[in-house]
Design an enzyme around this catalytic site. Structure first.
Site, PDB file in Angstrom:
ATOM      1  N   GLY A  13      32.937  34.090  42.109  1.00 53.00           N
ATOM      2  CA  GLY A  13      33.574  35.257  42.582  1.00 53.00           C
ATOM      3  C   GLY A  13      33.640  34.364  44.031  1.00 53.00           C
ATOM      4  N   ASP A  14      34.636  35.560  44.369  1.00 52.05           N
ATOM      5  CA  ASP A  14      34.679  35.648  46.145  1.00 52.05           C
ATOM      6  C   ASP A  14      35.735  34.527  46.710  1.00 52.05           C
ATOM      7  OD1 ASP A  14      33.428  38.349  47.065  1.00 52.05           O
ATOM      8  OD2 ASP A  14      32.183  37.061  46.177  1.00 52.05           O
ATOM      9  N   GLY A  18      42.984  37.027  44.557  1.00 58.77           N
ATOM     10  CA  GLY A  18      42.970  38.271  45.185  1.00 58.77           C
ATOM     11  C   GLY A  18      45.298  37.788  45.660  1.00 58.77           C
ATOM     12  N   GLY A  43      36.946  42.988  43.303  1.00 56.58           N
ATOM     13  CA  GLY A  43      37.172  43.098  45.079  1.00 56.58           C
ATOM     14  C   GLY A  43      38.248  42.536  46.060  1.00 56.58           C
ATOM     15  N   HIS A  44      39.610  42.396  44.873  1.00 58.52           N
ATOM     16  CA  HIS A  44      40.270  41.282  45.506  1.00 58.52           C
ATOM     17  C   HIS A  44      41.537  41.715  46.887  1.00 58.52           C
ATOM     18  CE1 HIS A  44      40.226  39.796  40.922  1.00 58.52           C
ATOM     19  NE2 HIS A  44      38.840  39.847  41.575  1.00 58.52           N
TER      20      HIS A  44
END
Length: 447
Positions: A13-14, A18, A43-44
């Site tokens: 992730g991360d 986004g 959380g994008h």
């Protein structure tokens, strides 16, 4: 012309999904972003170009919203209506008049209730130092309830049926109260425990929750599953936006430090197949130029000095996931992710600008475990084998990274492309769409 661009995070992730979705939306004038997995825990972060750039962290709306794309939340999403209304308010403050006006939600998507979120947090708190790395959003408990109780759980379509809604909420409250890992006598042991116990046991829940859900229904566009087929028949580009990363996949990640969500491209492929999609499909894998992990679990190439050298503006210590860690780009993990996710047409590599902050750049090409050298991890020969995945986790605990120095970012890109057998299609030197470059253009040299 019709085309679908499927994006997938090849790490934990991360990876910058986004910002990549925002860029692709602008480049291709995409009309819709389809969320194909995950839920409110995403959380994008997107920052719009220009000196007065606006920033928003997308959780449930598609990350192409500020670039003008509509959003469709597929049935594979787990929806938190309360959190989505808060997110809509922030988008409104940024100049999106009515985010729900351009958003459709599959009626079959699961709803995360405050009760499932509370029991998720109670369980994580009870694990103490043995936390799994949960986001504390209730994703796992919602999925577990759906597996155990089928149609008795809450789905988006139920929100518009008051009698059904009330009955299902009563049922889920009782079910989750029965799961409590700590006794009522222990609920005052910490403010966090007390707050989650209060959510589970308060008797006035219907007084505030039912009106809030009614407000959500009044704003939202809840549609049948076939609505996505109509979206996919439109000319133009659709972006499929994933959440979290392949290495956290519920069945292919490193158990127990995983999510209750399919984070590969399997859901996106299924949605396209059901719609008999005949347009062009591009499968884009996304990775940072270095490894990161938010929360507990293996990170073989992790380096405390690198974590200190590369503080992350959008990620830090969190109440539920805890520490955000960095490590050197890990080609063993990337190979595993590539094997798990299947064919890829191109790679997008983000955060290349951060390499300039480092005195030297390294890459992990293989591991050492005792006298053994490990260049590749073998995925389970059959799906749904958590014992196999847990054994992989134990293997990783014994591994140490073998690092190779590279001269610059261009050399790092070449190694990543060769390791996966996938060309570099997109590079990112910062948070905005203006910081992205297609490799069809000349890529500037990186220090």
């Amino acid at each position: 012309m019709q085309q679908a661009i499927l994006t997938v995070d090849l790490g934990f992730g991360d990876a910058g999904k986004g910002s990549i979705v925002d860029y692709l939306t602008r480049q291709h004038d995409a009309h819709t972003v389809v969320r194909y997995n995950g839920g409110a825990q995403a959380g994008h972060r997107v920052v719009t170009p220009g000196a007065a750039g606006q920033a928003h962290v997308f959780a449930q709306f598609g990350s192409g919203t500020l670039a003008g794309a509509a959003t469709h939340l597929s049935r594979f999403m787990l929806l938190d209506p309360l959190a989505m209304m808060v997110e809509a308010q922030h988008l409104h403050e940024l100049g999106v008049p009515d985010p729900f006006a351009h958003t459709t939600i599959d009626a079959r998507a699961l709803v995360i209730t405050p009760f499932q979120r509370a029991i998720n947090r109670l369980k994580e708190l009870s694990r103490g130092a043995g936390r799994h790395g949960s986001c504390g959003m209730g994703i796992g408990e919602t999925q577990a309830d759906a597996l155990a109780f089928g149609e008795r759980v809450l789905r988006v379509g139920d929100l518009a049926r008051p009698d059904v809604l009330h009955a299902k909420l009563q049922f889920l409250r009782a079910v989750n109260l029965a799961k409590a890992p700590v006794s009522p006598a222990d609920r005052g042991a910490s403010p966090q425990l007390a707050a989650e116990w209060e959510m589970l046991t308060a008797t006035d829940w219907a007084d505030w929750l039912l009106p809030t859900y009614a407000d959500f229904v009044a704003a939202a566009q809840i549609v049948p599953g076939a609505h996505l087929h109509a979206i996919l028949r439109q000319p133009g580009t659709v972006i499929f936006e994933g959440a979290q990363g392949v290495l956290l996949d519920e069945w292919r990640g490193f158990h127990p430090h995983t999510t209750w969500s399919t984070t590969t491209l399997a859901n996106a492929d299924q949605l396209l197949g059901e719609a008999a999609y005949a347009g062009r499909v591009t499968r884009l894998g996304i990775t940072r130029a270095y490894a990161t992990r938010h929360g507990a679990g293996p990170l073989v190439s992790g380096d405390d000095s690198l974590t200190r050298a590369l503080p992350d503006v959008a990620n830090g210590f969190g109440a539920w996931q805890r520490d955000f860690r960095s490590g050197w780009l890990d080609l063993v993990m990337l190979r595993y992710a590539r094997d798990v996710v299947g064919p890829l047409d191109a790679l997008a590599v983000t955060c290349l600008d951060r390499l300039a902050e480092l005195p030297a750049i390294q890459v992990c090409d293989h591991y050492r475990s005792g006298d053994a050298i490990i260049e590749r991890l073998t995925p389970a020969p059959a799906p749904y084998d958590l014992d196999y995945q847990a054994a992989l986790t134990q293997t990783l605990a014994r591994c140490r990274p073998v690092l190779t120095s590279v001269t610059d970012g261009d050399a790092l890109l070449a190694l990543a492309s060769a390791a996966l057998g996938v060309p570099i299609g997109l590079v990112s030197f910062g948070p905005t769409a203006a910081d992205k470059q297609s490799v069809r253009k000349s890529v500037r040299k990186m220090g």
